[in-house]
Write a protein that holds these residues in place. Structure first.
Motif, PDB file in Angstrom:
ATOM      1  N   LEU A 149       0.797  -1.158  -0.078  1.00  0.00           N
ATOM      2  CA  LEU A 149       0.084   0.091  -0.006  1.00  0.00           C
ATOM      3  C   LEU A 149       0.893   1.393  -0.065  1.00  0.00           C
ATOM      4  CD1 LEU A 149      -2.789   1.258   0.569  1.00  0.00           C
ATOM      5  CD2 LEU A 149      -2.297   1.136   2.982  1.00  0.00           C
ATOM      6  N   ARG A 150       0.696   2.298  -1.083  1.00  0.00           N
ATOM      7  CA  ARG A 150       1.460   3.463  -1.065  1.00  0.00           C
ATOM      8  C   ARG A 150       0.459   4.538  -0.366  1.00  0.00           C
ATOM      9  NH1 ARG A 150       3.100   7.051  -5.231  1.00  0.00           N
ATOM     10  NH2 ARG A 150       1.885   8.464  -3.920  1.00  0.00           N
ATOM     11  N   GLY A 151       1.008   6.002  -0.169  1.00  0.00           N
ATOM     12  CA  GLY A 151       0.376   6.980   0.247  1.00  0.00           C
ATOM     13  C   GLY A 151       1.302   7.967   0.701  1.00  0.00           C
ATOM     14  N   ILE A 205      10.905   2.674   2.211  1.00  0.00           N
ATOM     15  CA  ILE A 205      11.066   4.283   2.189  1.00  0.00           C
ATOM     16  C   ILE A 205      11.188   4.506   0.697  1.00  0.00           C
ATOM     17  CG2 ILE A 205      12.693   6.301   2.890  1.00  0.00           C
ATOM     18  CD1 ILE A 205      13.222   4.750   5.262  1.00  0.00           C
ATOM     19  N   GLN A 206      10.334   5.514   0.500  1.00  0.00           N
ATOM     20  CA  GLN A 206      10.267   5.933  -1.116  1.00  0.00           C
ATOM     21  C   GLN A 206      11.095   7.257  -1.040  1.00  0.00           C
ATOM     22  OE1 GLN A 206       6.891   5.805  -3.466  1.00  0.00           O
ATOM     23  NE2 GLN A 206       7.139   7.713  -4.195  1.00  0.00           N
ATOM     24  N   ILE A 207      11.964   7.228  -2.339  1.00  0.00           N
ATOM     25  CA  ILE A 207      12.700   8.699  -2.648  1.00  0.00           C
ATOM     26  C   ILE A 207      11.974   9.152  -3.866  1.00  0.00           C
ATOM     27  CG2 ILE A 207      14.987   9.729  -3.031  1.00  0.00           C
ATOM     28  CD1 ILE A 207      16.257   8.085  -0.789  1.00  0.00           C
ATOM     29  N   GLY A 208      11.700   9.982  -3.937  1.00  0.00           N
ATOM     30  CA  GLY A 208      10.920  10.656  -5.158  1.00  0.00           C
ATOM     31  C   GLY A 208      11.796  11.187  -6.220  1.00  0.00           C
ATOM     32  N   ALA A 209      11.138  11.502  -7.405  1.00  0.00           N
ATOM     33  CA  ALA A 209      11.974  11.820  -8.386  1.00  0.00           C
ATOM     34  C   ALA A 209      12.509  12.939  -8.268  1.00  0.00           C
ATOM     35  CB  ALA A 209      10.880  11.935  -9.797  1.00  0.00           C
ATOM     36  N   ARG A 210      11.988  14.148  -7.465  1.00  0.00           N
ATOM     37  CA  ARG A 210      12.618  15.234  -7.343  1.00  0.00           C
ATOM     38  C   ARG A 210      13.789  15.505  -6.343  1.00  0.00           C
ATOM     39  NH1 ARG A 210       7.562  15.088  -8.375  1.00  0.00           N
ATOM     40  NH2 ARG A 210       6.702  16.164  -9.679  1.00  0.00           N
ATOM     41  N   ASN A 211      13.788  14.144  -5.530  1.00  0.00           N
ATOM     42  CA  ASN A 211      15.051  14.191  -4.781  1.00  0.00           C
ATOM     43  C   ASN A 211      16.020  12.999  -4.990  1.00  0.00           C
ATOM     44  OD1 ASN A 211      14.811  15.907  -2.492  1.00  0.00           O
ATOM     45  ND2 ASN A 211      12.944  14.751  -1.959  1.00  0.00           N
ATOM     46  N   LEU A 230      13.379   3.886  -5.052  1.00  0.00           N
ATOM     47  CA  LEU A 230      14.044   4.995  -5.551  1.00  0.00           C
ATOM     48  C   LEU A 230      13.612   5.118  -6.930  1.00  0.00           C
ATOM     49  CD1 LEU A 230      16.415   7.215  -5.383  1.00  0.00           C
ATOM     50  CD2 LEU A 230      17.945   5.517  -6.527  1.00  0.00           C
ATOM     51  N   LYS A 231      13.102   6.488  -7.126  1.00  0.00           N
ATOM     52  CA  LYS A 231      12.472   6.860  -8.456  1.00  0.00           C
ATOM     53  C   LYS A 231      13.295   7.655  -9.386  1.00  0.00           C
ATOM     54  CE  LYS A 231       7.657   6.766  -7.590  1.00  0.00           C
ATOM     55  NZ  LYS A 231       6.556   7.804  -8.180  1.00  0.00           N
ATOM     56  N   ARG A 232      13.293   7.385 -10.532  1.00  0.00           N
ATOM     57  CA  ARG A 232      14.301   8.161 -11.442  1.00  0.00           C
ATOM     58  C   ARG A 232      13.907   9.575 -11.393  1.00  0.00           C
ATOM     59  NH1 ARG A 232      14.509   6.544 -17.996  1.00  0.00           N
ATOM     60  NH2 ARG A 232      16.321   7.920 -18.481  1.00  0.00           N
ATOM     61  N   GLU A 260      11.123   3.427 -12.534  1.00  0.00           N
ATOM     62  CA  GLU A 260      10.944   4.281 -13.683  1.00  0.00           C
ATOM     63  C   GLU A 260       9.483   5.004 -13.610  1.00  0.00           C
ATOM     64  OE1 GLU A 260      12.368   5.752 -16.443  1.00  0.00           O
ATOM     65  OE2 GLU A 260      10.530   6.306 -17.514  1.00  0.00           O
ATOM     66  N   ARG A 261       9.570   6.506 -13.695  1.00  0.00           N
ATOM     67  CA  ARG A 261       8.325   7.074 -13.502  1.00  0.00           C
ATOM     68  C   ARG A 261       7.994   8.196 -14.597  1.00  0.00           C
ATOM     69  NH1 ARG A 261       8.543  12.275 -13.613  1.00  0.00           N
ATOM     70  NH2 ARG A 261       7.436  12.454 -11.633  1.00  0.00           N
ATOM     71  N   GLY A 262       8.843   7.855 -15.765  1.00  0.00           N
ATOM     72  CA  GLY A 262       8.766   9.055 -16.939  1.00  0.00           C
ATOM     73  C   GLY A 262       9.581  10.091 -16.694  1.00  0.00           C
TER      74      GLY A 262
HETATM   75  C1  PEP Z   1       4.636   9.788  -5.707  1.00  0.00           C
HETATM   76  O1  PEP Z   1       4.957   8.613  -6.002  1.00  0.00           O
HETATM   77  O2  PEP Z   1       4.013  10.096  -4.886  1.00  0.00           O
HETATM   78  C2  PEP Z   1       5.533  10.823  -6.501  1.00  0.00           C
HETATM   79  C3  PEP Z   1       5.413  12.175  -5.808  1.00  0.00           C
HETATM   80  O3  PEP Z   1       5.899  10.435  -7.452  1.00  0.00           O
HETATM   81  P1  PEP Z   1       7.324  11.136  -8.203  1.00  0.00           P
HETATM   82  O4  PEP Z   1       8.460  11.291  -7.167  1.00  0.00           O
HETATM   83  O5  PEP Z   1       7.855  10.056  -9.318  1.00  0.00           O
HETATM   84  O6  PEP Z   1       6.919  12.373  -8.661  1.00  0.00           O
END
Ligand code: PEP
Ligand code: MN
Length: 360
Positions: A149-151, A205-211, A230-232, A260-262
């Motif tokens: 589950l994400r949020g 722990i998610q690290i977002g694209a901007r980070n 880790l997001k691209r 990969e998130r575009g």
């Molecule tokens: C998210 O997954 O909530 C998100 C903000 O995605 P991204 O960092 O890929 O923009």
């Protein structure tokens, strides 16, 4: 030719192969020594004139049966391999590189595995808005057999005037709902100082694209014992993405899922451009599992399903998408989140597609 003769010749061939192997490695050692000497003298490693001389010398001694061109080609490959040894080829030595670790890394989220060949889904709202909202999503994703589950609780928003997330309170809600439904929870952390406190609430722990290149955050994530998603980055090359993951693994945490998130391109028909071939490239270059976020890459509800099918078909280890009980009233990403009916249809279609694929 008798079987005996054949065996003998094969034996000789095996012998020659091993001698060739030894010679190639011996050559590699010499080239490395030369490289070190040159470096010490401030000289460049690659010398095309010397390479031509070596090739001419080899061709002079060549007696067949191979064609000259074949010999030239083979030696050029040997030269190239040796040159790579000489060059400080960082990618080759990266800890995330498959050259360093040939077998796949399987990320273990409290018993749920990502990267073991079965696709996983990370579903949930863009932002945690309330207990009730997350609970509504959790119960439907659970029904579809989803385990993650994400949020978002710390929301990196373009405008400072937009909803910034519920912060730690949001993580608590996510944890509570996750526990109620037996789901593991994933959420983004944006501040290195919040990594440690987030351990109490998060399984991933998610690290977002901007980070993606927030190096202090990456280093802190590297000290965590939680898996990291880790997001691209919005405009990151695959090499930069790999190096971001390297920041994490080099601090000791190798439990990393790449996502990969575009990426930003000149194309405006989608929110970002989903770089679908990044999946096989990353799987080839690294040993880490790779997911695809179909929501933030496309930014379009009508493209979620085809993008997810493409991602699974091309070898993604999982899919991330956003689901909200009432997207129209969502505090973030209201354009692109799926409502419950759309989500159910999305999963039914994907499961049918995947079963079809699995039969092949
Ligand atoms: C998210 O997954 O909530 C998100 C903000 O995605 P991204 O960092 O890929 O923009
Ligand atoms: Mn979102």
């Amino acid at each position: 030719m008798t079987n005996n003769q054949l065996d003998q010749l094969r034996h000789q061939l095996d012998d020659v192969n091993i001698r060739l192997l030894d010679m190639i490695n011996q050559r590699g050692q010499l080239v490395k020594q030369i490289g070190d000497l040159k470096k010490g003298q401030g000289m460049k490693a690659f010398d095309p004139v010397r390479e031509r001389e070596m090739l001419d010398h080899i061709i002079e001694h060549h007696k067949g049966p191979f064609e000259y061109a074949t010999i030239e080609h083979l030696f050029k490959e040997i030269f190239k391999a040796a040159k790579e040894l000489q060059e400080d080829d960082h990618r080759k030595t990266l800890l995330v590189s498959r050259k360093k670790k040939p077998n796949d890394t399987v990320v273990d989220i409290g018993g749920i595995e990502v990267g073991n060949g079965n696709q996983q889904f990370v579903m949930g709202p863009c932002s945690v808005e309330s207990h009730q909202q997350v609970d509504a999503v959790a119960s439907v994703i659970k029904q579809k057999g989803i385990q993650l589950l994400r949020g978002g609780a710390f929301k990196p928003r373009t405008s400072p005037y937009d909803f910034q997330g519920l912060g730690m309170e949001g993580l608590k809600i996510l944890r509570d709902v996750g526990d109620r439904h037996g789901l593991k929870v994933v959420s983004e952390i944006v501040n290195p100082r919040d990594i440690e406190p987030a351990h109490e609430y998060l399984d991933v722990i998610q690290i977002g694209a901007r980070n993606m290149q927030n190096f202090e955050l990456l280093k802190e994530a590297g000290k965590s014992n939680r898996p990291i998603l880790l997001k691209r980055g919005l405009a990151a090359t695959i090499n930069e993405f790999m190096n971001a993951a390297e920041y994490i693994i080099s601090q000791g945490n190798g439990q990393i899922i790449l996502c990969e998130r575009g990426i930003r391109t000149y194309e405006t028909s989608t929110r970002n451009t989903l770089d679908i071939t990044a999946v096989p490239v990353l799987k080839k270059e690294t040993h880490l599992p790779v997911m695809v976020d179909v929501t933030h890459s496309t930014g379009r509800r009508d493209l979620l399903l085809p993008a997810a099918k493409a991602a699974l078909a091309i070898g993604a280890d999982g899919i991330m998408a956003e689901v909200h009980p009432d997207p129209a009233t969502a505090l973030s990403d209201s354009q692109q989140q799926m409502d419950i009916d759309t989500f159910n249809h999305f999963m039914d279609e994907l499961q049918a597609f995947y079963k079809m694929d699995a039969k092949v």
